[in-house]
Each structure stands twice: as structure tokens, then as C-alpha cells.
Write an enzyme that holds these catalytic residues in place. Structure first.
Site: not given
Ligand code: UDX
Ligand code: ADP
Length: 465
Positions: A163, A222, A278
Site C-alpha cells: 500500500e 515498497k 513507515c
Molecule cells: C509514507 C509514504 O509517503 C507512503 O507512500 C507510504 O505508503 C507510507 O509512508 P506517510 O508516512 O503517511 O507515507 O507520510 P508522508 O507524507 O510520506 O510523510 C512522512 C514524513 O515525512 C512526515 O513526518 C512528513 O512531515 C515528512 N516530510 C514529508 C517532510 O518532512 N518533508 C517533505 O517534503 C515530505
């Protein structure tokens, strides 16, 4: 009459709940049952009050309201759901191991194995078993071997269908997925199983976005997708440190490089550090797999992404301490945000936890406000660290419901999550509430430096001197 296809999903968490809700919503002729051994969780999914769902995701309540108890069911009757299902999704938790070989790196497959053994015990008809949880490469093989050796002589086809949804945008990510990945065997029955699963997604996605691969490629993709995303965040965060020492602005650098279509503009927001269930877990998994194959350079390369992330969180806390004249003891520091990002109530691996821990070590008094995270979760996060007693955590850290009142007599505010509402606060009032000089440390680059400085704040923003 055509038999109704029945799907069962084991694990009603952040992945299982939203994913299955969307499938039920898009496939009215399919019956979806989400099961979990956690009675509380299932009760929450069944709660009449849709604000009490265990997972907060924009758009999710509406789907639950329209499909629940029609073709979408939440239940603790795991065995019954397995027995009736044609397709079983495994969506249980796979935390990083806290014991034994691979401790701190490898995924703990205990829950997956229990789940596979249960399927083997209960199933009396052929099933397609789909790995939805993120798993190390080759787990499908392990599941297959358990099912084949202990099953009731029925045929199991194992697919990997990782996912890619991100929390906070789960419903939208599911409905408009960039791609769906389906890994399975190249045998005739494997191909049939892949096509059966593909047909579900084809209800709402164009077929060319549904990629079929072998199982290992799917499992590895993944981990690699998350590793690459996390790497982008660590890369820009490493540059934020350099920007703070020079006159460069990290947002301008990100914009300048992002215009190069080979680099692209997304996922280049510098922050206090990535969190979530993740990124860290999947990279550690990748590191473990690489080193277990003797590929130490590969393992070290990816581990650096985590080292940089830890550095960023530590750097943010240390900047608060040094700016507040090298002592935060007894000083009131307000945290705006605790979730690992906006629009979710999930706090797993949130940077806020580690920044709080570092400041509490220096005896700061922390007041936390988060619009979606409960007091219970915040204390559970701190207690889990085991750095100090639960009593100390409750004495030094308070959780409040009024974000403005929280700032009365505060020395500093630290923004840990980029909730939109923080931008709309009456910052003049907040300034008047606070002790002077009034410090704001923006770990999410949410507020405008000039406006904040003009209001009188001592304003520090990640990635800017
Ligand atoms: C992530 C992946 O994006 C997703 O495809 C996978 O299925 C699960 O892991 P998620 O952990 O829900 O999703 O959130 P994501 O939006 O990726 O952000 C992860 C972390 O990175 C957050 O703490 C976010 O604040 C941080 N982040 C993200 C940044 O600090 N800067 C960015 O530009 C993007
Ligand atoms: P994710 O974020 O990957 O969805 P969560 O931890 O939120 O993970 O959810 C996983 C869920 O799986 C939990 O609610 C847990 O109770 C459930 N679970 C774990 N093992 C089993 C099992 N053997 N049978 C049913 N549910 C299980």
C-alpha cells in the site's frame, strides 16, 4: 445467481481500515469484512459517532457512513471472516524487532506468522492471500510455506500488494493512486490470482496504472519507494543545516532544484525531521536485508538517511536550548502539534516525541496542543521512551485544549506539526501572552518570517539564518 465475492482484511489499522473502506465504496457488489483481535478498535470502527473512528482521515467518515453495515463490516470474528472469504488481505502490524537477531532493524514478523497459521487452520476452500502490510523481501515465501505445510489441503495463491497511501491523504491517495502494484507467481494460477485482484482496482483505476511484477520485486519496491522518499527529506534537511549557517534559504534552494524536471519539486520541504510508521522502519529493514546479504556499503548508504533524520531532530532541540541562553530548565515551552504530520492523529515516530525528550532532559516544562492527538497517546509516546518515570512525564509535560491560553507566560513556542489552523491564530494576542523576548521555533516552515518578526517575535525557522 452469481456468488458475491467476499473479501476479508485482517488488521483494522491505519492501512486496513481506509483501504477496505475505499474498496467497499468503489465495488458495491463485493462484501468486505475488516477484522481485528482488538475489540476496542472494532468498537471504534462501529461507533455511531463518526468522530470516534480510530483513524482520522479526510473523507473517510463519509465513506463509512455510506457503506458500513451494507457491504462493509467491522468485526472481531476473525475465523468466520477467513472461512467465508475468497480473498484475504493481511494488514497486521510489522514493528521493528525489539529483541533477538535483527533487534532494532529487522521487521518483527510474529503477527504475520500468527495470522498465516490462523488462515491455514481455518480455511476450507481455496483462497487468494494478499500481503498488504509492508514486509521484508521474501515474506510471501514464508507465508506460502506455512500455508502449504499446515493447511487443510486447500490451494493458496499468495500475492504482494503493498500500500502506497500516505496518512492524512489516504482516501485521495487510494482513489487516485499513481499506481497499484501486484506481485505474484508467473504460474497459470498465480496469473489468475493477479488478474482477480487487478479487477478489483479496475473498478476505479485505469488498467495501465496497475503494475504486475513477481513477488520479490513487489515486496522490494515498497521498501525502496519509502527509502527514496525519506532520502529526499534527509537530503533537503542536510542542506537546511547549511542554509542556517549561510545566507541561503532552504525553500529557495528547494524551489530552484525542483524546477529541474529530473529532480522534481515534491517532497523537498525541509522540516524538523520525518516521522510516521513507515520511513524509518522500512529503511531499517532495507539496511538489515542488505547487511544480511553481506552488502555493507549498501546498508551504510541507506542508514545515513536515518542518521541525518536523527541529527535534524536533535539539532532543532539543541537550537531551542542554545537560543534560550543555554538553559531551558523551568522554562515553559509550548508545542504546537504532536502528530507526525498534519491531518492525521498518528504520532508514531513523530519528531515531536524526540524533541520533547531532549528538552525534558534539560528540565523544560512542556505544554502540548494538538488538534487531533489525545492526551492518552501523548503520554503513551513519552512513557514508551522509558527515559523517565510516567510520574515525571506527567509533571513536566502537560497536554492542553486551548492553544492560545497555553501561551500565557510561555518562554517559547515550537511548531512541530504543520496544522493549517496554526497559521490562522491571533499571533498578536499570543505575543502579548508570552514572556519577552517571545521566541518561536518553526520546525515546519509554516509561518512567514517577516510578519512574525514585525509582530515582535524572535523567530527561528528551519533552513533559514
Ligand atoms: C509514507 C509514504 O509517503 C507512503 O507512500 C507510504 O505508503 C507510507 O509512508 P506517510 O508516512 O503517511 O507515507 O507520510 P508522508 O507524507 O510520506 O510523510 C512522512 C514524513 O515525512 C512526515 O513526518 C512528513 O512531515 C515528512 N516530510 C514529508 C517532510 O518532512 N518533508 C517533505 O517534503 C515530505
Ligand atoms: P498499520 O498502520 O500497518 O495499519 P496498525 O498497527 O495500525 O498497522 O494496525 C494493525 C492491526 O492489526 C492492529 O489493530 C492489530 O490489533 C491487528 N492485528 C495484529 N495481529 C492480528 C491477528 N493475528 N488477527 C487480527 N488482527 C491482528
Amino acid at each position: 445467481m452469481k456468488k458475491t465475492t467476499k473479501i476479508c482484511c485482517i488488521g483494522a489499522g491505519y492501512v486496513g481500515g481506509p483501504t477496505m473502506s475505499v474498496i467497499a465504496n468503489q465495488c458495491p457488489e463485493i462484501q468486505v469484512t475488516v477484522v481485528d483481535i482488538n475489540q476496542d478498535r472494532i468498537n471504534q470502527w462501529n461507533d455511531e459517532d463518526l468522530d470516534k473512528l480510530p483513524v482520522y482521515e479526510p473523507g473517510l467518515k463519509e465513506i463509512i457512513a455510506s457503506n458500513r453495515n451494507k457491504n462493509l463490516f467491522f468485526s472481531t470474528e476473525v475465523d468466520k471472516a477467513i472461512e467465508e472469504a475468497d480473498i484475504i488481505f493481511i494488514s497486521v502490524n510489522t514493528p521493528t524487532k525489539t529483541y533477538g537477531k535483527g533487534k532494532g532493524q529487522a521487521a518483527d514478523l510474529k503477527f504475520i506468522e500468527l495470522c498465516a497459521r490462523n488462515i491455514a487452520k481455518v480455511a476450507k476452500t481455496d483462497k487468494i492471500v494478499v500481503e498488504k502490510s509492508t514486509l521484508p523481501v521474501r515474506t510471501a515465501g514464508a507465508i506460502k510455506s506455512i500455508l502449504e505445510n499446515t493447511g487443510n489441503g486447500v490451494n493458496f495463491e499468495i500475492l504482494s500488494n503493498p500500500e502506497f497511501l500516505a496518512e492524512g491523504t489516504a482516501v485521495d491517495d487510494l482513489l487516485n493512486a499513481d499506481r497499484v502494484l501486484i506481485g505474484g507467481d508467473d504460474t497459470p494460477t498465480g496469473q489468475k490470482a493477479k488478474d482477480t485482484l487487478s479487477a478489483i482496482y479496475e473498478h476505479w483505476l485505469p488498467k495501465d496504472r496497475i503494475l504486475q511484477t513477481n513477488v520479490w520485486s513487489s515486496e522490494l519496491s515498497k521498501l525502496v519507494a519509502n527509502a527514496f522518499l525519506a532520502q529526499r527529506v534527509s537530503s533537503i534537511n542536510s542542506i537546511s543545516a547549511l542554509c542556517e549557517r549561510t545566507d541561503a534559504n532552504v525553500a529557495e534552494v528547494a524551489r530552484a532544484i525542483g524546477y529541474d524536471s529530473r529532480i522534481g519539486s515534491k517532497f523537498l520541504n525541509s522540516s524538523v525531521g520525518f516521522g510516521g510508521s513507515c520511513f524509518q522502519k522500512d529503511i531499517l529493514n532495507l539496511v538489515y536485508i542488505a547487511s544480511s546479504f553481506g552488502l555493507q556499503e549498501v546498508a551504510d548508504y541507506w542508514e545515513q538517511v536515518i542518521i541525518m533524520n536523527d541529527y535534524q531532530k536533535r539539532r532543532f532541540a539543541e537550537n531551542i536550548i542554545s537560543t534560550l541562553y543555554n538553559t531551558v530548565s523551568g522554562k515553559k515551552i509550548v508545542f504546537y502539534g504532536w502528530a507526525f504530520k498534519k491531518d492525521t492523529n498518528d504520532t508514531r515516530e513523530s519528531a515531536a516525541i524526540y524533541v520533547a525528550d531532549a528538552l525534558l532532559e534539560e528540565r523544560a516544562e512542556i505544554i502540548v496542543y494538538d488538534p487531533k492527538v489525545s492526551e492518552k497517546t501523548i503520554y503513551a509516546d513519552m512513557d514508551y521512551l522509558n527515559t523517565r518515570t510516567p510520574e515525571e512525564n506527567r509533571r513536566l509535560l502537560k497536554v492542553v485544549k486551548d492553544p492560545i491560553k497555553a501561551t500565557e507566560e510561555a518562554h517559547a513556542i515550537a511548531i512541530l506539526t504543520e496544522w493549517d489552523e496554526f497559521k490562522t491564530y491571533d499571533w498578536d494576542k499570543i505575543y502579548n501572552n508570552m514572556l519577552k523576548p517571545a521566541f518561536v521555533f518553526d520546525g515546519r516552515r509554516l509561518l512567514d518570517s517577516e510578519t512574525m518578526t514585525a509582530k515582535g517575535f524572535e523567530f527561528y525557522k528551519i533552513g533559514q539564518s
